[in-house]
Design a protein around this motif. Structure first.
Motif, PDB file in Angstrom:
ATOM      1  N   UNK A  54       2.228  84.416   5.391  1.00 11.17           N
ATOM      2  CA  UNK A  54       3.260  85.240   4.766  1.00 11.17           C
ATOM      3  C   UNK A  54       2.604  86.364   3.981  1.00 11.17           C
ATOM      4  N   UNK A  55       2.861  87.588   4.397  1.00 10.17           N
ATOM      5  CA  UNK A  55       2.324  88.760   3.720  1.00 10.17           C
ATOM      6  C   UNK A  55       2.888  88.834   2.303  1.00 10.17           C
ATOM      7  N   UNK A  56       2.041  89.090   1.300  1.00  5.63           N
ATOM      8  CA  UNK A  56       2.516  89.049  -0.082  1.00  5.63           C
ATOM      9  C   UNK A  56       3.194  90.342  -0.521  1.00  5.63           C
ATOM     10  N   UNK A  57       3.122  91.386   0.311  1.00  3.61           N
ATOM     11  CA  UNK A  57       3.794  92.640  -0.027  1.00  3.61           C
ATOM     12  C   UNK A  57       4.766  93.068   1.074  1.00  3.61           C
ATOM     13  N   UNK A  58       5.757  92.222   1.403  1.00  2.00           N
ATOM     14  CA  UNK A  58       6.678  92.583   2.481  1.00  2.00           C
ATOM     15  C   UNK A  58       7.479  93.844   2.188  1.00  2.00           C
ATOM     16  N   UNK A  59       7.747  94.103   0.909  1.00  2.00           N
ATOM     17  CA  UNK A  59       8.526  95.305   0.560  1.00  2.00           C
ATOM     18  C   UNK A  59       7.692  96.568   0.775  1.00  2.00           C
ATOM     19  N   UNK A  60       6.389  96.456   0.622  1.00  2.00           N
ATOM     20  CA  UNK A  60       5.508  97.599   0.895  1.00  2.00           C
ATOM     21  C   UNK A  60       5.354  97.816   2.399  1.00  2.00           C
ATOM     22  N   UNK A  61       5.243  96.723   3.136  1.00  2.00           N
ATOM     23  CA  UNK A  61       5.044  96.824   4.586  1.00  2.00           C
ATOM     24  C   UNK A  61       6.198  97.561   5.257  1.00  2.00           C
ATOM     25  N   UNK A  62       7.369  97.483   4.668  1.00  2.00           N
ATOM     26  CA  UNK A  62       8.541  98.146   5.244  1.00  2.00           C
ATOM     27  C   UNK A  62       8.466  99.663   5.099  1.00  2.00           C
ATOM     28  N   UNK A  63       7.554 100.162   4.266  1.00  2.00           N
ATOM     29  CA  UNK A  63       7.404 101.600   4.058  1.00  2.00           C
ATOM     30  C   UNK A  63       6.499 102.186   5.141  1.00  2.00           C
ATOM     31  N   UNK A  64       6.931 103.291   5.743  1.00  2.00           N
ATOM     32  CA  UNK A  64       6.181 103.842   6.875  1.00  2.00           C
ATOM     33  C   UNK A  64       4.963 104.653   6.455  1.00  2.00           C
ATOM     34  N   UNK A  65       4.987 105.255   5.276  1.00  2.00           N
ATOM     35  CA  UNK A  65       3.890 106.120   4.860  1.00  2.00           C
ATOM     36  C   UNK A  65       2.864 105.358   4.030  1.00  2.00           C
ATOM     37  N   UNK A  66       1.587 105.677   4.267  1.00  2.00           N
ATOM     38  CA  UNK A  66       0.515 104.990   3.545  1.00  2.00           C
ATOM     39  C   UNK A  66       0.629 105.179   2.037  1.00  2.00           C
ATOM     40  N   UNK A  67       1.053 106.366   1.612  1.00  2.00           N
ATOM     41  CA  UNK A  67       1.143 106.622   0.163  1.00  2.00           C
ATOM     42  C   UNK A  67       2.161 105.705  -0.505  1.00  2.00           C
ATOM     43  N   UNK A  68       3.110 105.201   0.276  1.00  2.00           N
ATOM     44  CA  UNK A  68       4.106 104.287  -0.285  1.00  2.00           C
ATOM     45  C   UNK A  68       3.592 102.851  -0.339  1.00  2.00           C
ATOM     46  N   UNK A  69       2.412 102.632   0.241  1.00  2.00           N
ATOM     47  CA  UNK A  69       1.815 101.293   0.213  1.00  2.00           C
ATOM     48  C   UNK A  69       0.600 101.234  -0.722  1.00  2.00           C
ATOM     49  N   UNK A  70       0.407 102.286  -1.520  1.00  2.00           N
ATOM     50  CA  UNK A  70      -0.654 102.278  -2.521  1.00  2.00           C
ATOM     51  C   UNK A  70      -0.264 101.352  -3.669  1.00  2.00           C
ATOM     52  N   UNK A  71      -1.174 100.471  -4.028  1.00  2.00           N
ATOM     53  CA  UNK A  71      -0.931  99.545  -5.133  1.00  2.00           C
ATOM     54  C   UNK A  71      -1.441 100.184  -6.422  1.00  2.00           C
ATOM     55  N   UNK A  72      -0.511 100.700  -7.224  1.00  2.00           N
ATOM     56  CA  UNK A  72      -0.901 101.373  -8.457  1.00  2.00           C
ATOM     57  C   UNK A  72      -1.541 100.397  -9.445  1.00  2.00           C
ATOM     58  N   UNK A  73      -1.127  99.142  -9.392  1.00  2.00           N
ATOM     59  CA  UNK A  73      -1.625  98.125 -10.316  1.00  2.00           C
ATOM     60  C   UNK A  73      -2.303  96.997  -9.524  1.00  2.00           C
ATOM     61  N   UNK A  74      -3.647  97.002  -9.439  1.00  2.00           N
ATOM     62  CA  UNK A  74      -4.353  95.965  -8.677  1.00  2.00           C
ATOM     63  C   UNK A  74      -4.077  94.547  -9.168  1.00  2.00           C
TER      64      UNK A  74
END
Length: 267
Positions: free
Chosen positions: A169-189
């Motif tokens: 189970x991917x821990x960032x499913x809400x990020x995976x739904x975003x098509x652009x890489x910039x929307x999958x940047x984790x601002x807070x590691x």
């Protein structure tokens, strides 16, 4: 009688791999410099593009009647070629179903729809077999897939879906739904720490994954995957291109890591 374009330039790897798999490699007159699958393509075909740039003059010298690219990132290349009168197809698929459909559409465009449908069905059966095996695992791990490290970028949609097919189970499913890489940047590691993945998969596009650097990040020693040494590289050519490689070798490698984790002796 031959149907469809005869002189194709592939700006990314997945159309090259697909056309070779369909036995239509003679149509290809130029490929991406990042192409590694199939290996013979690098020897046989001139390399005329990167991912965000292309040698427009070299492409035009090849007199292509069809150019195939991928995503908004190649929009400028496509626009310039179109202004030179070249027919261009930019696909923008981001899901497993989209990849399967891409194989069917590409086959239809070059006049071998029946062959492409057979190949697509084979890829789907392979995924179904992996999903069936994964369903038998005694437990499902939480998985963090890292596509880049500076900044941290989590996995794209088809990767998250393949992790799920393989039994995790991917821990960032809400990020995976975003098509652009910039929307999958984790601002807070530290968000990765909070989500506590059991497995970390790294595929840093274009450079080697360094698990020791990941493990040394502040606070990450609290992550189960780091504590248990479950940091694994998935080579980018087999997972980060939305084509046959990810649906075959890529998902198989993810499944192998997950299966080994799920079947390890309990302490």
């Amino acid at each position: 009688m031959t149907h469809g374009p005869r002189r194709i330039v592939c700006l990314t790897e997945e159309p090259t791999e697909t056309l070779y798999a369909l036995g239509e490699q003679d149509r290809i007159v130029g490929i991406s410099g990042f192409t590694v699958r199939p290996a013979i393509a690098r020897k046989e075909k001139p390399k005329v593009s990167a991912f965000t740039s292309a040698k427009i003059g070299e492409i035009l010298k090849l007199r292509p009647d069809f150019v195939i690219g991928f995503s908004d990132i190649q929009a400028e290349i496509a626009g310039e070629l179109i202004r030179h009168g070249v027919e261009v197809w930019i696909s923008n698929h981001r899901s497993v179903d989209g990849i399967i459909d891409y194989v069917r559409r590409l086959g239809a465009l070059v006049g071998v729809a029946d062959r492409a449908n057979v190949y697509a069905d084979e890829l789907q059966r392979g995924l179904d077999d992996i999903a069936a095996q994964a369903a038998k695992l005694p437990q499902r791990p939480k998985v963090y897939f890292e596509e880049w490290d500076e900044p941290l970028i989590s996995g794209i949609q088809w990767v998250a879906e393949l992790v799920r097919i393989a039994g995790g189970d991917d821990i960032f499913p809400e990020r995976a739904a975003e098509s652009l890489a910039k929307q999958r940047i984790l601002e807070d590691p530290s968000e990765v720490v909070r989500r506590a993945p059991d497995i970390i998969l790294g595929s840093w596009c274009g450079k080697k994954f360094r698990p020791e650097k990941v493990a040394a990040r502040p606070g990450w020693d609290a992550i189960p995957a780091v504590r248990d040494g479950e940091l694994h590289e998935i080579k980018s050519p087999i997972i980060l291109q939305p084509g046959p490689a990810s649906l075959s070798d890529g998902v198989a490698e993810i499944a192998r890591v997950i299966r080994r984790w799920a079947e390890r002796p309990s302490t």
